[in-house]
Design a protein around this motif. Structure first.
Motif, short mmCIF file in Angstrom:
data_model
loop_
_atom_site.label_atom_id
_atom_site.label_comp_id
_atom_site.label_asym_id
_atom_site.label_seq_id
_atom_site.Cartn_x
_atom_site.Cartn_y
_atom_site.Cartn_z
N PRO A 190 11.94 -8.23 8.96
CA PRO A 190 12.95 -9.25 9.28
C PRO A 190 12.27 -9.86 10.43
O PRO A 190 11.55 -9.50 11.34
N SER A 191 12.82 -11.20 10.69
CA SER A 191 12.51 -11.98 11.90
C SER A 191 12.73 -11.04 13.19
O SER A 191 13.48 -10.59 13.41
N GLY A 192 11.78 -11.11 14.11
CA GLY A 192 12.12 -10.38 15.28
C GLY A 192 11.38 -9.06 15.32
O GLY A 192 11.26 -8.52 16.36
N THR A 193 10.87 -8.65 14.04
CA THR A 193 10.19 -6.98 13.94
C THR A 193 9.02 -7.42 14.83
O THR A 193 8.13 -8.45 14.69
N HIS A 194 8.45 -6.30 15.50
CA HIS A 194 7.23 -6.51 16.32
C HIS A 194 6.16 -6.51 15.33
O HIS A 194 5.99 -5.68 14.31
N PRO A 195 5.15 -7.35 15.52
CA PRO A 195 4.04 -7.56 14.63
C PRO A 195 3.30 -6.50 14.28
O PRO A 195 2.67 -6.28 13.23
N ALA A 196 3.13 -5.68 15.45
CA ALA A 196 2.29 -4.50 15.38
C ALA A 196 2.82 -3.53 13.84
O ALA A 196 1.83 -2.83 13.30
N THR A 197 4.15 -3.59 14.03
CA THR A 197 4.68 -2.77 12.93
C THR A 197 4.32 -3.14 11.41
O THR A 197 4.20 -2.48 10.68
N VAL A 198 4.56 -4.57 11.32
CA VAL A 198 4.05 -5.24 10.29
C VAL A 198 2.60 -4.89 9.76
O VAL A 198 2.33 -4.48 8.71
N GLY A 199 1.83 -4.84 10.66
CA GLY A 199 0.33 -4.64 10.71
C GLY A 199 0.04 -3.41 10.25
O GLY A 199 -0.66 -2.98 9.05
N TYR A 200 0.92 -2.36 10.75
CA TYR A 200 0.64 -0.82 10.61
C TYR A 200 1.38 -0.63 8.96
O TYR A 200 0.36 0.32 8.08
N GLN A 201 2.36 -1.43 8.81
CA GLN A 201 2.97 -1.05 7.33
C GLN A 201 2.04 -1.84 6.40
O GLN A 201 1.83 -0.98 5.32
N THR A 202 1.47 -2.79 6.59
CA THR A 202 0.44 -3.34 5.65
C THR A 202 -0.67 -2.39 5.24
O THR A 202 -1.11 -2.49 4.05
N VAL A 203 -1.16 -1.95 6.46
CA VAL A 203 -2.42 -1.03 6.09
C VAL A 203 -2.02 0.17 5.34
O VAL A 203 -2.93 0.68 4.52
N GLU A 204 -0.89 0.84 5.84
CA GLU A 204 -0.28 1.89 5.04
C GLU A 204 -0.31 1.58 3.64
O GLU A 204 -0.70 2.46 2.57
N LYS A 205 0.38 0.67 3.13
CA LYS A 205 0.73 0.18 1.72
C LYS A 205 -0.88 -0.04 1.15
O LYS A 205 -0.74 0.46 0.05
N ALA A 206 -1.64 -0.75 1.95
CA ALA A 206 -3.03 -1.19 1.30
C ALA A 206 -3.55 0.46 1.03
O ALA A 206 -4.21 0.47 -0.12
N LEU A 207 -3.61 1.21 1.70
CA LEU A 207 -4.21 2.68 1.61
C LEU A 207 -3.52 3.26 0.41
O LEU A 207 -4.24 3.86 -0.58
N GLY A 208 -2.20 3.31 0.44
CA GLY A 208 -1.37 3.85 -0.63
C GLY A 208 -1.47 3.61 -2.05
O GLY A 208 -1.73 4.23 -3.17
N GLU A 209 -1.78 2.26 -2.18
CA GLU A 209 -1.98 1.47 -3.33
C GLU A 209 -3.41 1.10 -3.65
O GLU A 209 -3.58 0.59 -4.78
N GLU A 210 -4.22 1.50 -3.02
CA GLU A 210 -5.77 1.53 -3.00
C GLU A 210 -6.16 -0.14 -3.07
O GLU A 210 -6.82 -0.47 -4.11
N ILE A 211 -5.64 -0.85 -2.38
CA ILE A 211 -5.85 -2.38 -2.43
C ILE A 211 -7.25 -2.42 -1.74
O ILE A 211 -7.44 -1.81 -0.83
N ASP A 212 -8.02 -3.64 -2.01
CA ASP A 212 -9.34 -3.67 -1.63
C ASP A 212 -9.34 -4.46 -0.35
O ASP A 212 -9.94 -4.04 0.70
#
Ligand SMILES: Nc1nc2c(ncn2[C@@H]2O[C@H](COP(=O)(O)OP(=O)(O)OP(=O)(O)O)[C@@H](O)[C@H]2O)c(=O)[nH]1
Ligand SMILES: Nc1nc2c(ncn2[C@@H]2O[C@H](COP(=O)(O)OP(=O)(O)OP(=O)(O)O)[C@@H](O)[C@H]2O)c(=O)[nH]1
Ligand SMILES: [Mg+2]
Ligand SMILES: [Mg+2]
Lengths: 307, 310
Positions: free
Chosen positions: B164-186
């Motif tokens: 959601p708007s206003g979320t700290h971007p570091a949180t979004v970054g962290y979640q993105t990498v976590e998801k990339a790891l979990g789903e074995e994204i390149d």
């Protein structure tokens, strides 16, 4: 490194100051540094050439050379020439009476700040008791319509958009037609960013112009623009006959010399400047302040005082 | 198609806009290299936005090599090009991919430079190379920035992490990498909000985003790209220096090189801080991206000068 302008000018004036009386040769040395400063502030190369010629002629005049305070005189000449180049100002939006609809149109290169500026102008107008309507005529950039709607919501200003068409000429014409029914007296058209060399998209702007007859057409220019400012401003002015220029992103450390370039090639007034991402960050353009910024005001003021 | 040929194709349309005075300087018998001529060369160089010091150094070089001789324009331009190609030389390495696990790319830059569009272009390029891509909508500030990236993700068939708007971007970054790891994204590419390099709190935020990516995956981000608008003048130097300091930039994407702006400020940036240009942006579509080629770039800097004489 980023205060180069200020440092250079400081050095230039030291050169000029040390001597009790100026000679033509040390004057030239000082003026060379002023030229460097202007170029580093992104003033167009051709404009700098003409500018330095005028300043040199005046500075080398007998009156300055023999004056007791040549620095002050030279500074005054430079400052005044810069102010002259960027003026005269005109902060009016030339609105019609309240019963009538005034149409303002924004245009410019991609990412210059058009959509944000539409929001800022809308806010300013609303605060002045007007009823603005924002029109989403950018059907190109992904989520451009959404962006304008978000701004409209934040400001509680209506937004006209039509997601069923790909034709911005149609959108703007319909919006202007329906403005009165929507109880608006100022229509602000947000157009898509485009390159001045994109014939098709420049033609599209002309079509909007011919269909909607905007009362005022403003070019929105990124304050960080370099030497290419003259090319794009010239082309937009030729296509649309601009009525004014709004310069954005002047809240950073850009010297904003492009302001001079754009004024020089279009001849239209610099009206406002954007000084932040927030919608209240719009200020009237003041040539005096801009001249100070381009030259590094602190130094000038103190030197003029000390001289 | 290399970007020089694309730019040249674009230039054909622009003849009227560009300064063509230089043509008049050269009669068929050539021209004497004197002070007046060097002044013209200065003008050509300044108009590319390469800045004062680079321009003066090159003019001095021309003076040293050719003063007093009668030459053709082509000859002068060849000397300039050779010198600049030497300056701009860099090994070809568009992106450093991680040896194992997801490669994390963080993208930053000033407002409106072309970050989000460049991310779409990179994603498109990686997908064409057969890699899976996840985007992180780290611009939680600007109106409809998340929608903009979401539309690109849908068009390109890439995954996206939003908040959601206003979320700290570091949180979004962290979640993105976590998801990339979990789903074995390149490849995971993180968008950030535009900011001017003088806004110290927002620059510190970049440092935090970077740290969050490293926390999610040691070694990340593998690339931190600074998107620079090719129309930018000398402020580009301040941008490069301050973004590099706050975010540890590894390279530059030079966007909007399809206009008449030359992007010459990267010459100064390269000279002053050695930051390489990795890609150039040549339009608004996801296909309009080319790996940076210093030789082609230098050729393009002078293309209109030579075009005008042709
Ligand atoms: N710092 C700062 N940012 C600004 C200013 N004006 C606009 N911006 C930002 O610049 C970026 C681009 O602004 P937009 O309004 O989307 O620009 P645009 O010209 O509509 O862009 P396109 O529609 O893609 O051509 C956004 O991140 C804005 O928040 C300003 O005065 N200062
Ligand atoms: N002509 C041209 N336009 C471009 C290029 N790259 C981006 N643009 C356009 O520039 C505008 C701004 O691009 P964005 O990708 O939204 O820029 P941004 O840096 O993400 O902007 P903010 O998030 O608001 O700071 C959009 O209209 C893009 O379509 C390019 O290489 N060439
Ligand atoms: Mg817009
Ligand atoms: Mg963005």
């Amino acid at each position: 490194m980023f205060d180069a302008l200020q440092e250079n000018l400081g050095a230039a004036f030291k050169t000029l100051r040390g001597q009790g009386k100026l000679t033509e040769s040390n004057m030239r040395e000082g003026l060379k540094l002023v030229e460097k400063a202007l170029l580093e502030a992104d003033v167009s190369y051709d404009v700098v050439g003409a500018f330095m010629k005028r300043v040199s002629e005046q500075s080398l005049g007998e009156k300055v050379l023999s004056s007791l305070r040549p620095n002050e005189q030279v500074m005054g000449i430079i400052y005044q020439e810069l102010v002259n180049l960027m003026g005269p100002v005109d902060h009016s939006l030339h609105l019609k009476g309240k019963g009538e609809v005034t149409v303002l149109m924004m245009c410019g290169l991609q990412g210059s700040g058009k959509t944000t500026t539409c929001g800022k102008l809308g806010k300013m107008l609303k605060e002045n008791g007007r009823r603005p309507l924002l029109v989403a005529a950018d059907l190109q950039r992904p989520a451009a319509i959404d962006q304008l709607h978000v701004l409209g919501e934040q400001l509680d200003i209506p937004v006209y958009s039509d997601r069923t068409t790909q034709d911005p000429v149609k959108v703007t014409a319909n919006a202007v037609e329906r403005a009165k029914k929507l109880e608006a007296d100022v229509v602000i058209l947000d157009t898509a960013g485009r390159l001045h060399i994109d014939d098709e998209l420049m033609q599209q702007l002309r079509q909007i112009d011919q269909r909607c007859h905007p009362d005022q057409v403003y070019l929105v220019v990124d304050g960080m623009t370099g030497q290419d400012a003259v090319n794009s401003a010239k082309a937009f002015n030729e296509a649309l006959e601009l009525d004014g220029v709004i310069m954005t992103k002047l809240d950073g450390d850009a010297r904003g010399g492009a302001a001079i370039s754009v004024k020089e090639v279009t001849g239209v007034p610099l009206k406002f400047m954007g000084t932040g991402e927030h919608l209240e960050n719009l200020e009237p353009f003041h040539p005096e302040r801009m001249a100070g910024r381009i030259l590094g005001q602190g130094d000038i003021m103190s030197l003029v005082e000390k001289a | 198609m290399g970007f020089f040929s694309r730019i040249k194709a674009g230039l054909k349309k622009t003849g009227a806009v560009l300064n063509t005075d230089i043509r008049d300087l050269f009669k068929s018998e050539g021209r004497l290299i004197d002070e007046g001529f060097l002044e013209e060369i200065r003008g050509i160089l300044f108009r590319t936005d390469m800045g004062y010091d680079s321009t003066e150094a090159l003019v001095a070089e021309i003076g040293k090599q050719l003063r007093g001789r009668v030459v053709q324009l082509e000859e002068v331009v060849e000397v300039l090009k050779a010198k600049l190609k030497e300056l701009m030389h860099q090994p070809a390495s568009p992106i450093e991919f991680a040896t194992s696990g997801p490669t994390v790319v963080m993208v930053c830059g000033v407002n409106g430079a072309g970050k989000t569009t460049s991310i779409a272009k990179l994603a498109s390029q990686f997908k064409r190379d057969g890699k899976s891509v996840l985007l992180g909508a780290g611009d939680t500030f600007r109106a409809a920035a998340v929608q903009q990236l979401t539309i690109w993700a849908e068009r390109l068939g890439a995954g996206i992490v939003t908040a959601p708007s206003g979320t700290h971007p570091a949180t979004v970054g962290y979640q993105t990498v976590e998801k990339a790891l979990g789903e074995e994204i390149d490849v995971a590419i993180i968008d950030t909000a535009g900011r001017l390099q003088t806004q110290s709190n927002l620059m510190a935020e970049l440092t935090k985003i970077r740290a969050a990516l490293a926390k999610a995956l040691p070694g990340a981000p593998h690339e931190v790209l600074l998107v620079l608008d090719a129309t930018t003048g000398q402020n580009g130097i301040s941008q490069a220096s301050k973004f590099a300091e706050a975010a540890g930039c590894t390279g530059i994407v030079l966007a909007k090189l399809d206009g008449t702006a030359k992007g010459g400020v990267v010459v100064s940036i390269r000279q002053q801080m050695g930051l390489p240009v990795k890609y150039v942006g040549l339009g608004e579509s996801h296909e309009d991206l080319a790996p940076f080629n210093p030789d082609e770039f230098v050729d393009a800097l002078f293309a209109d000068v030579l075009n005008a004489t042709a």
